[in-house]
Design a protein around this motif. Sequence first.
Motif, PDB file in Angstrom:
ATOM      1  N   MET A   1       0.837  -1.170   0.000  1.00 22.00           N
ATOM      2  CA  MET A   1       0.000   0.000   0.000  1.00 22.00           C
ATOM      3  C   MET A   1       0.888   1.241   0.000  1.00 22.00           C
ATOM      4  SD  MET A   1      -3.000   0.763   2.620  1.00 22.00           S
ATOM      5  CE  MET A   1      -3.180   2.362   3.253  1.00 22.00           C
ATOM      6  N   THR A   2       0.584   2.196  -0.886  1.00 20.15           N
ATOM      7  CA  THR A   2       1.390   3.418  -0.948  1.00 20.15           C
ATOM      8  C   THR A   2       0.761   4.484  -0.075  1.00 20.15           C
ATOM      9  OG1 THR A   2       0.198   4.189  -2.869  1.00 20.15           O
ATOM     10  CG2 THR A   2       2.188   2.929  -3.279  1.00 20.15           C
ATOM     11  N   ARG A   3       1.619   5.199   0.586  1.00 21.28           N
ATOM     12  CA  ARG A   3       1.153   6.297   1.440  1.00 21.28           C
ATOM     13  C   ARG A   3       1.005   7.557   0.611  1.00 21.28           C
ATOM     14  NH1 ARG A   3       5.076   6.365   6.502  1.00 21.28           N
ATOM     15  NH2 ARG A   3       4.764   8.533   6.000  1.00 21.28           N
ATOM     16  N   PRO A   4       0.017   8.365   0.899  1.00 21.14           N
ATOM     17  CA  PRO A   4      -0.114   9.635   0.160  1.00 21.14           C
ATOM     18  C   PRO A   4       1.056  10.551   0.482  1.00 21.14           C
ATOM     19  CG  PRO A   4      -1.715   9.530   1.927  1.00 21.14           C
ATOM     20  CD  PRO A   4      -1.023   8.198   1.892  1.00 21.14           C
ATOM     21  N   ARG A   5       1.435  11.310  -0.507  1.00 23.23           N
ATOM     22  CA  ARG A   5       2.546  12.245  -0.311  1.00 23.23           C
ATOM     23  C   ARG A   5       2.100  13.379   0.590  1.00 23.23           C
ATOM     24  NH1 ARG A   5       5.563  13.763  -5.658  1.00 23.23           N
ATOM     25  NH2 ARG A   5       6.799  14.763  -4.072  1.00 23.23           N
ATOM     26  N   ALA A   6       2.975  13.766   1.447  1.00 17.71           N
ATOM     27  CA  ALA A   6       2.678  14.880   2.351  1.00 17.71           C
ATOM     28  C   ALA A   6       2.767  16.192   1.577  1.00 17.71           C
ATOM     29  CB  ALA A   6       3.656  14.889   3.509  1.00 17.71           C
ATOM     30  N   GLN A   7       1.830  17.065   1.845  1.00 17.64           N
ATOM     31  CA  GLN A   7       1.818  18.386   1.197  1.00 17.64           C
ATOM     32  C   GLN A   7       2.713  19.324   1.984  1.00 17.64           C
ATOM     33  OE1 GLN A   7       0.180  18.671  -1.602  1.00 17.64           O
ATOM     34  NE2 GLN A   7       0.622  20.816  -1.976  1.00 17.64           N
ATOM     35  N   ARG A   8       3.545  20.036   1.280  1.00 19.47           N
ATOM     36  CA  ARG A   8       4.431  20.990   1.931  1.00 19.47           C
ATOM     37  C   ARG A   8       3.605  22.146   2.484  1.00 19.47           C
ATOM     38  NH1 ARG A   8       8.533  24.411  -1.503  1.00 19.47           N
ATOM     39  NH2 ARG A   8       8.526  26.135  -0.087  1.00 19.47           N
ATOM     40  N   PRO A   9       3.832  22.564   3.704  1.00 15.52           N
ATOM     41  CA  PRO A   9       3.034  23.666   4.259  1.00 15.52           C
ATOM     42  C   PRO A   9       3.329  24.974   3.534  1.00 15.52           C
ATOM     43  CG  PRO A   9       4.772  23.045   5.770  1.00 15.52           C
ATOM     44  CD  PRO A   9       4.806  22.049   4.649  1.00 15.52           C
ATOM     45  N   ARG A  10       2.311  25.808   3.431  1.00 17.08           N
ATOM     46  CA  ARG A  10       2.476  27.113   2.792  1.00 17.08           C
ATOM     47  C   ARG A  10       3.193  28.047   3.752  1.00 17.08           C
ATOM     48  NH1 ARG A  10       0.084  29.568  -1.613  1.00 17.08           N
ATOM     49  NH2 ARG A  10       0.077  31.824  -1.461  1.00 17.08           N
TER      50      ARG A  10
END
Length: 104
Positions: A1-10
Amino acid sequence: MTRPRAQRPRLPETSGAQRRSHLAWNGGMKGQSRPPAEAATAARCTVDGCGSEATGPAPTAGMVPVTGAGDGAGAHWWCAGRCAVLARTRAELRAVPMRSDGGR
């Protein structure tokens, strides 16, 4: 299972140079845009007989006959003012020949 990529904070714009750069990019605009103006685009004419077919004498004094375009539209009586100008403009635009793809 692949983990979703973390979004870089603005990152907040904290320095003066960042704020000036942002305002220059946006043309000085910031925040919410204003709502559209509450204005009618075209109001109905209240003059009696304005827009009626020109089959006889003018229904009211000061009326101007405007002939239609070459596509068979007949003449109509319009009040001398905004209505007559709009009618003439519409007739001139209809007189523009059609292109082969259906546009003008």
